[in-house]
Design a protein around this motif. Structure first.
Motif, PDB file in Angstrom:
ATOM      1  N   PHE A  23      92.548  66.663  95.131  1.00  0.00           N
ATOM      2  CA  PHE A  23      91.680  67.655  96.128  1.00  0.00           C
ATOM      3  C   PHE A  23      90.761  67.885  95.232  1.00  0.00           C
ATOM      4  O   PHE A  23      89.963  67.260  95.958  1.00  0.00           O
ATOM      5  CB  PHE A  23      92.339  68.799  96.057  1.00  0.00           C
ATOM      6  CG  PHE A  23      91.058  69.518  96.853  1.00  0.00           C
ATOM      7  CD1 PHE A  23      91.314  69.597  98.856  1.00  0.00           C
ATOM      8  CD2 PHE A  23      90.780  69.948  96.356  1.00  0.00           C
ATOM      9  CE1 PHE A  23      90.018  70.120  99.375  1.00  0.00           C
ATOM     10  CE2 PHE A  23      89.841  71.458  97.003  1.00  0.00           C
ATOM     11  CZ  PHE A  23      89.497  71.196  98.623  1.00  0.00           C
ATOM     12  N   LYS A  27      87.399  65.502  96.281  1.00  0.00           N
ATOM     13  CA  LYS A  27      85.979  66.919  97.016  1.00  0.00           C
ATOM     14  C   LYS A  27      84.744  66.268  96.047  1.00  0.00           C
ATOM     15  O   LYS A  27      83.758  65.708  96.374  1.00  0.00           O
ATOM     16  CB  LYS A  27      85.823  68.229  96.489  1.00  0.00           C
ATOM     17  CG  LYS A  27      85.285  68.928  96.663  1.00  0.00           C
ATOM     18  CD  LYS A  27      85.297  70.681  97.042  1.00  0.00           C
ATOM     19  CE  LYS A  27      84.419  71.048  97.651  1.00  0.00           C
ATOM     20  NZ  LYS A  27      84.517  71.779  98.839  1.00  0.00           N
ATOM     21  N   ARG A  31      83.293  60.325  96.473  1.00  0.00           N
ATOM     22  CA  ARG A  31      81.439  60.279  97.082  1.00  0.00           C
ATOM     23  C   ARG A  31      81.062  59.445  96.062  1.00  0.00           C
ATOM     24  O   ARG A  31      80.452  58.183  96.408  1.00  0.00           O
ATOM     25  CB  ARG A  31      81.609  61.438  97.551  1.00  0.00           C
ATOM     26  CG  ARG A  31      82.539  61.990  99.113  1.00  0.00           C
ATOM     27  CD  ARG A  31      81.889  62.949  99.313  1.00  0.00           C
ATOM     28  NE  ARG A  31      82.887  63.236 100.588  1.00  0.00           N
ATOM     29  CZ  ARG A  31      82.914  64.775 101.312  1.00  0.00           C
ATOM     30  NH1 ARG A  31      82.507  65.432 101.005  1.00  0.00           N
ATOM     31  NH2 ARG A  31      83.604  64.530 101.944  1.00  0.00           N
TER      32      ARG A  31
END
Length: 164
Positions: A23, A27, A31
């Protein structure tokens, strides 16, 4: 087989930690990493495009240079041909002019020779006439009756006279 015994609590905690790690990575890390990869990919594509454009431009420049070289060679050949023609004309003109001058000099020399010849003949005729008159005067002065004596006198006078 006591060595390998699965413990359920450890498996649960490892799974929870793994899910939290995935996770957090999704997050905060995926990206930016994917963004950097996309940026790198786009810069590589741009570099490839610009290299292709440069290659095409170089090919066009090479073709243009070839055309310019061909044109320059043709102009050089034309200039050399024209120079050879001019050289040939100049040599022919000089030869003709020299031949005309030589003929003119030859004709002038022949005319001068003929004029000198006529002048010499005129002088000889004048001397002969002068000598003839002198002889006639001397013959008349002496008034010789004898033709033989007259001839001797004429011969002796001719011997005395020296022609130049």
């Amino acid at each position: 087989m006591d060595l390998i015994k699965p413990e359920i609590g450890l498996i649960v905690w490892q799974t929870v930690v793994f899910v939290i790690l995935v996770f957090l990575l999704a997050k905060f890390a995926w990206r930016p990493i994917l963004g950097l990869i996309k940026d790198r990919e786009s810069s590589i594509n741009e570099a490839l495009d610009s290299a292709e454009k440069a290659r095409l431009e170089m090919k066009n420049l090479q073709a243009s240079n070839d055309k310019l070289l061909k044109k320059a060679r043709e102009e050089r050949d034309a200039m050399l041909k024209e120079a050879r023609e001019i050289k040939g004309k100049m040599i022919a003109e000089a030869s003709t002019e020299a031949e005309q001058k030589a003929n003119k000099i030859l004709m002038n020399a022949q005319e001068a020779i003929v004029a000198e010849k006529h002048s010499a003949l005129a002088q000889i005729k004048a001397q002969v006439a002068s000598l003839s008159i002198e002889i006639a005067e001397k013959v008349v002065k002496k008034e010789l009756d004898n033709k033989e004596d007259q001839m001797k006198l004429v011969d002796s006078m001719l011997d005395d006279v020296k022609l130049n």
